[in-house]
Design a protein around this motif. Structure first.
Motif, PDB file in Angstrom:
ATOM      1  N   GLN A  40      -9.607 128.223  48.042  1.00 25.44           N
ATOM      2  CA  GLN A  40      -9.192 128.529  46.678  1.00 25.44           C
ATOM      3  C   GLN A  40      -7.675 128.472  46.534  1.00 25.44           C
ATOM      4  O   GLN A  40      -7.161 127.986  45.552  1.00 25.44           O
ATOM      5  N   ASP A  83      -7.287 120.775  28.113  1.00 29.08           N
ATOM      6  CA  ASP A  83      -6.560 122.047  28.244  1.00 29.08           C
ATOM      7  C   ASP A  83      -7.473 123.250  28.053  1.00 29.08           C
ATOM      8  O   ASP A  83      -7.141 124.355  28.475  1.00 29.08           O
ATOM      9  N   ASP A  84      -8.613 123.046  27.403  1.00 33.36           N
ATOM     10  CA  ASP A  84      -9.540 124.163  27.170  1.00 33.36           C
ATOM     11  C   ASP A  84     -10.693 124.171  28.157  1.00 33.36           C
ATOM     12  O   ASP A  84     -11.751 124.729  27.873  1.00 33.36           O
ATOM     13  N   ASN A  96     -17.350 130.995  28.245  1.00 31.54           N
ATOM     14  CA  ASN A  96     -16.213 130.474  27.473  1.00 31.54           C
ATOM     15  C   ASN A  96     -16.169 128.953  27.397  1.00 31.54           C
ATOM     16  O   ASN A  96     -15.173 128.377  26.993  1.00 31.54           O
ATOM     17  N   ASP A 143     -11.394 117.600  39.348  1.00 30.32           N
ATOM     18  CA  ASP A 143     -10.503 118.628  38.795  1.00 30.32           C
ATOM     19  C   ASP A 143      -9.600 119.267  39.841  1.00 30.32           C
ATOM     20  O   ASP A 143      -8.622 119.918  39.506  1.00 30.32           O
ATOM     21  N   ARG A 144      -9.922 119.067  41.131  1.00 33.95           N
ATOM     22  CA  ARG A 144      -9.076 119.670  42.175  1.00 33.95           C
ATOM     23  C   ARG A 144      -8.108 118.656  42.776  1.00 33.95           C
ATOM     24  O   ARG A 144      -7.318 118.972  43.644  1.00 33.95           O
ATOM     25  N   PHE A 203     -13.253 125.081  30.972  1.00 32.57           N
ATOM     26  CA  PHE A 203     -13.686 126.465  31.215  1.00 32.57           C
ATOM     27  C   PHE A 203     -13.278 127.016  32.572  1.00 32.57           C
ATOM     28  O   PHE A 203     -13.325 128.213  32.795  1.00 32.57           O
ATOM     29  N   MET A 204     -12.866 126.150  33.512  1.00 34.84           N
ATOM     30  CA  MET A 204     -12.428 126.680  34.804  1.00 34.84           C
ATOM     31  C   MET A 204     -10.921 126.894  34.759  1.00 34.84           C
ATOM     32  O   MET A 204     -10.153 125.946  34.568  1.00 34.84           O
ATOM     33  N   GLU A 205     -10.531 128.160  34.940  1.00 30.12           N
ATOM     34  CA  GLU A 205      -9.130 128.570  34.821  1.00 30.12           C
ATOM     35  C   GLU A 205      -8.216 127.718  35.709  1.00 30.12           C
ATOM     36  O   GLU A 205      -8.473 127.537  36.894  1.00 30.12           O
ATOM     37  N   GLY A 206      -7.161 127.177  35.104  1.00 23.03           N
ATOM     38  CA  GLY A 206      -6.162 126.457  35.902  1.00 23.03           C
ATOM     39  C   GLY A 206      -6.551 125.035  36.269  1.00 23.03           C
ATOM     40  O   GLY A 206      -5.779 124.338  36.912  1.00 23.03           O
ATOM     41  N   ARG A 207      -7.724 124.613  35.909  1.00 22.58           N
ATOM     42  CA  ARG A 207      -8.162 123.257  36.231  1.00 22.58           C
ATOM     43  C   ARG A 207      -8.190 122.414  34.963  1.00 22.58           C
ATOM     44  O   ARG A 207      -8.369 122.963  33.870  1.00 22.58           O
ATOM     45  N   GLU A 238     -22.794 129.708  35.914  1.00 19.62           N
ATOM     46  CA  GLU A 238     -22.047 130.586  36.818  1.00 19.62           C
ATOM     47  C   GLU A 238     -22.977 131.194  37.851  1.00 19.62           C
ATOM     48  O   GLU A 238     -22.553 131.599  38.925  1.00 19.62           O
TER      49      GLU A 238
END
Lengths: 325, 523
Positions: free
Chosen positions: B23, B210-211, B98, B518-519, B213-217, B80
């Motif tokens: 992570q 930018d929206d 979200n 995304d990573r 749902f995975m924070e920071g990705r 989730e």
């Protein structure tokens, strides 16, 4: 009237020829085993019988041959080239989307080959035994003999990899931002290698032909007369000899127009140039019959119109053409 | 095999010890990743178009309930959490709260239901959601997939490549989803990247959602996928730095050349779920190849080592069984038919195919689907001459020509490459089940192989939820087909991902670039 009649006659023949091309192409493609359902199955990594039957039904491939042919010709007569199976887009849209890129490439390459070819031809005709003349012949013939995709890859290795001057593929760099000038410059940068590759085939033809024709003209009586009159070498070469030796070169350029479209298929593939050639290859691989037929029809049209134009231009350059017939 | 075992053992240890470390990897934000893809996608909606050409951009545009790590372990994504009922007949997905589509509308269980139904109606892989009878939506963030029988394949089918979640309010407008205009432009997705532009034969441009749902990705600002069909151009582009990454490269000469370039990472990892296997298929119903002894003798005459070394130049892995050696369900330890010409000759003698005066026994034909398999076909001709079989190599003008021949059973032998597509139920069963002998359909059971026990085993394995028992069933199946040889597996396709060393976290999971990027970041 005297001038127009043969033109009208030729246009009539051209239309008949187009219909013949259409029927022939359609029949040949129909004879080939397999169809678009197979390629869609391939692109999908598998299929079910229901899905394949559905595709054939959607595209009318389950109809008898003559019905399909009749429908197709009927559509083409109303300037409708049908719908691409593979892209789900009208074929006309696809062709006109790709046409500008191909025209840009082909016309630039033709002009380059023509200008350079004529220049080199004239140059070597004036000094036929000089070392430079042999060098020109050698380079030109090498370009002609080498397979065009190989020339392309060699140029890529030389000028994209070893000396990193030009990009490897495509027509634009999407990361480049700026006004029209910056973008034009970007396209020009992408064009250099494909244009060089494509013109390499024609350079030999034009320069050899121009050289031969020039040498013939330079040996004729009126050139001797011009020399006797005391005209300068330059005037004789460019004003008297060149004008008279150009007509075979122009004829060839016109005839080569078709070859330029076919040559573009290979060059466009090597350089991922987004033109008709890439579309042609993709549609052949995908057995996208309407698109293949559309491109073939369009190419036939280009060749026929090209020949017509050549004929007219020749009449302008050389008043002897057309008078005798 | 060793590598797989090691990674499996390593995985369980690492999963516990290293989870937080993964992570906290040292990534940078921003930048534009330029990669090349080999084919123009027909369009960008993987719900109605299978294949990896659509999969690569599709997995960026659309999120799926699950995603997978390198060890075949499912990870939460749009779901989730998930839960299988005790009777294994209902799968409950708890969606993240979200999550929104690219147009701002929330992603709800209704969209999951709509996506499953659209895929069931339009996707060519009918088996992957066949047992799903209905999708219940008790609330906006709970979707329950009701199954007619236990269906372990569902887990892998819930990946981005196979189950993109598409918006009902866009694709449910009554138009045919296969020809929907928003499959190619104005795509409203659910994934980490949004569509900027798709120009056929040129590029797909994606920008950061930018929206998401995975924070920071995701980490990247932009991904440019350039469509470059020419392998040499891709190779040069990687070498001169114009391209950051190329996945699904299988030109072995170029792969080996690029391995020597310092600025590039060349890796065969990431293709286990896609699972491409090269094989020699036999017509088991017609001619000499209907005789099992002939098929086995041919297998003993083919030197897999030669194929791996001389044709694949060491870039591919040996395959002995129908399931890709990278899969935990594979049993690559079955009979590999190591080359043994004496045995092959004896088998043919015993079966009554005596050599004639010209030292030959009989004639066979070999087909191949596309130019890349031609060397194998030529090699087969040389290899079988040694055991007295005269082979004629039959070229095909193009794919449909070949597909027509094979699917109408007009062949003796053919080289082919077939993908596993995740779970064996999706990509393996189809080749061996007698119920899937379907004339006119390529990559069905075109060998016309029939074995009641195999049918039974596949049926049982398809609904066995216990991993150990399932593996046993597949082991028995693999042993039978390796003995009867409707097809003779030789090697995996040498797919490689080649990336510049400046690329962080290049896709190494089991779905390669058909998974969210995304990573991925640029150092």
């Amino acid at each position: 009237m005297n001038y127009l009649l043969p033109v009208i006659q030729r246009i009539f023949y051209a239309v008949m020829l187009l219909v013949a091309v259409l029927i022939l192409n359609f029949s040949m493609l129909h004879l080939a085993p397999g169809d678009i359902a197979d390629t869609i199955a391939q692109a999908s990594g598998g299929a079910s019988p229901e899905m394949m039957a559905q595709i054939r039904q959607d595209y009318g491939l389950d109809q008898p041959f003559l019905v399909q042919l009749g429908q197709y010709i009927g559509k083409v007569l109303t300037f409708d080239l049908g719908y691409s199976f593979f892209y789900n887009q009208p074929v006309t849209t696809l062709i006109f989307e790709k046409l500008p890129a191909t025209l840009l490439l082909v016309i630039t390459a033709q002009l380059l080959a023509l200008l350079l070819g004529v220049f080199l031809g004239v140059f070597s005709a004036r000094n036929p035994k000089g070392i430079v003349s042999y060098l020109v012949t050698f380079i030109a013939l090498f370009g002609y003999a080498a397979p065009v995709f190989w020339t392309g890859i060699l140029l890529l290795i030389a000028f994209s990899l070893k000396i990193q001057l030009f990009p490897v593929a495509g027509m634009i760099d999407v990361t480049v931002e700026g006004g029209w000038f910056v973008r034009a410059l970007d396209i020009a940068r992408h064009m250099v290698l494909p244009v060089l590759t494509l013109s390499s085939i024609f350079l030999a033809l034009y320069s050899r032909l121009c050289r031969a024709s020039m040498m013939e003209v330079l040996g004729s009586d009126y050139i001797r007369t011009a020399k006797a009159k005391g005209l300068s070498e330059r005037q004789i070469t460019y004003k008297h000899a060149l004008k008279n030796s150009l007509s075979p070169v122009v004829t060839l350029a016109g005839l080569q127009f078709s070859a330029v479209v076919s040559g573009a298929v290979l060059v466009e593939t090597v350089f991922s140039w987004p033109g008709l050639g890439t579309l042609a290859l993709q549609s052949i691989i995908a057995r996208d019959t309407p698109t293949i037929l559309g491109i073939l029809f369009f190419s036939a049209l280009v060749v026929i119109v090209g020949n017509l134009i050549t004929d007219l231009v020749l009449r302008l350059i050389d008043p002897r053409v057309g008078k005798s017939s | 095999m060793k590598r797989v075992l090691a990674s499996l053992i390593g995985a369980s240890v690492m999963a516990m010890a290293m989870a937080p470390v993964v992570q906290a990897d040292d990534h940078k934000m921003g930048g534009t990743l330029t990669m090349a893809i080999q084919q123009t996608p027909r369009h960008l909606n993987p719900a109605v178009q299978s294949g990896t050409a659509t999969g690569a951009p599709g997995a960026q545009l659309f999120a799926a309930p699950l995603r997978y790590d390198e060890n075949w372990d499912p990870q939460p994504y749009l779901a989730e959490s998930w839960e299988l009922s005790e009777d294994s007949l209902s799968m409950t997905l708890n969606l993240v709260k979200n999550a929104t589509f690219h147009d701002g509308a929330p992603i709800t269980s209704e969209d999951v239901k709509f996506s499953v139904e659209t895929i069931q109606a339009n996707h060519p892989f009918k088996t992957m959601f066949a047992p799903v009878e209905s999708v219940e939506t008790p609330d906006a963030h709970t979707a329950i997939l009701k199954l007619s029988q236990p269906h372990p394949a569902l887990m892998l089918a819930m990946s981005s490549q196979l189950m993109p979640i598409i918006p009902k309010h866009v694709y449910g407008d009554g138009q045919d989803p296969k020809a929907h205009p928003q499959n190619s432009e104005n795509v409203v997705g659910s994934g980490p990247f949004k569509l900027v532009e798709f120009v056929r034969d040129q590029h797909v441009i994606l920008e950061r959602n930018d929206d998401f749902f995975m924070e920071g990705r995701p980490f990247l600002d932009k991904i440019v996928m350039r469509i470059i069909k020419d392998a040499s151009a891709r190779t040069i582009g990687l070498e001169n730095g114009e391209l950051h990454m190329v996945a699904f490269e299988n030109n072995v000469r170029n792969i080996n050349r690029l391995k020597k370039v310092d600025t590039l990472d060349v890796s065969p990892d990431g293709y286990a779920a896609i699972g491409p296997i090269d094989w020699l298929a036999f017509n088991t119903k017609k001619g000499k190849t209907a005789d099992k002894a002939v098929r086995q003798a041919i297998a003993y005459a083919v030197d897999k080592d030669f194929i791996l070394k001389a044709i694949m130049l060491g870039a591919a892995e040996q395959a002995n069984a129908p399931i890709h050696p990278g899969s935990p369900l594979s049993d690559n330890a079955v009979n590999a038919y190591d080359v043994d010409l004496d045995k092959a000759n004896k088998m043919l003698d015993d079966a009554g195919y005596a050599k004639g005066d010209d030292d030959m026994r009989f004639e066979l034909t070999i087909d191949y689907g596309w130019p890349a398999l031609k060397p194998q076909a030529e090699y087969l001709k040389a290899a079988l001459k040694k055991i007295g079989i005269a082979v004629t190599v039959r070229a095909s003008a193009d794919f449909p020509t070949w597909a027509k021949r094979i699917s109408t059973y007009d062949f003796d032998m053919t080289w082919d490459t077939v993908f596993n597509w995740g779970d064996p139920v999706i990509g393996v069963h189809r080749t061996y089940q007698s119920s899937n002998i379907k004339e006119g359909v390529i990559w069905s059971n075109t060998q016309q192989y029939e074995n009641a026990r195999v049918d039974e085993l596949l049926e049982m394995a398809g609904k066995e939820n216990d991993p150990a028992k399932r593996k046993e069933l597949y082991a028995e199946f693999q042993a039978i087909v390796a003995e009867e040889l409707p097809v003779y597996w030789t090697n995996t396709l040498p797919y490689h991902t080649i990336s510049n060393t400046s690329v962080g976290n290049p896709p190494r999971g089991i779905w390669a670039t058909s998974s969210p990027l995304d990573r991925v970041y640029l150092k």
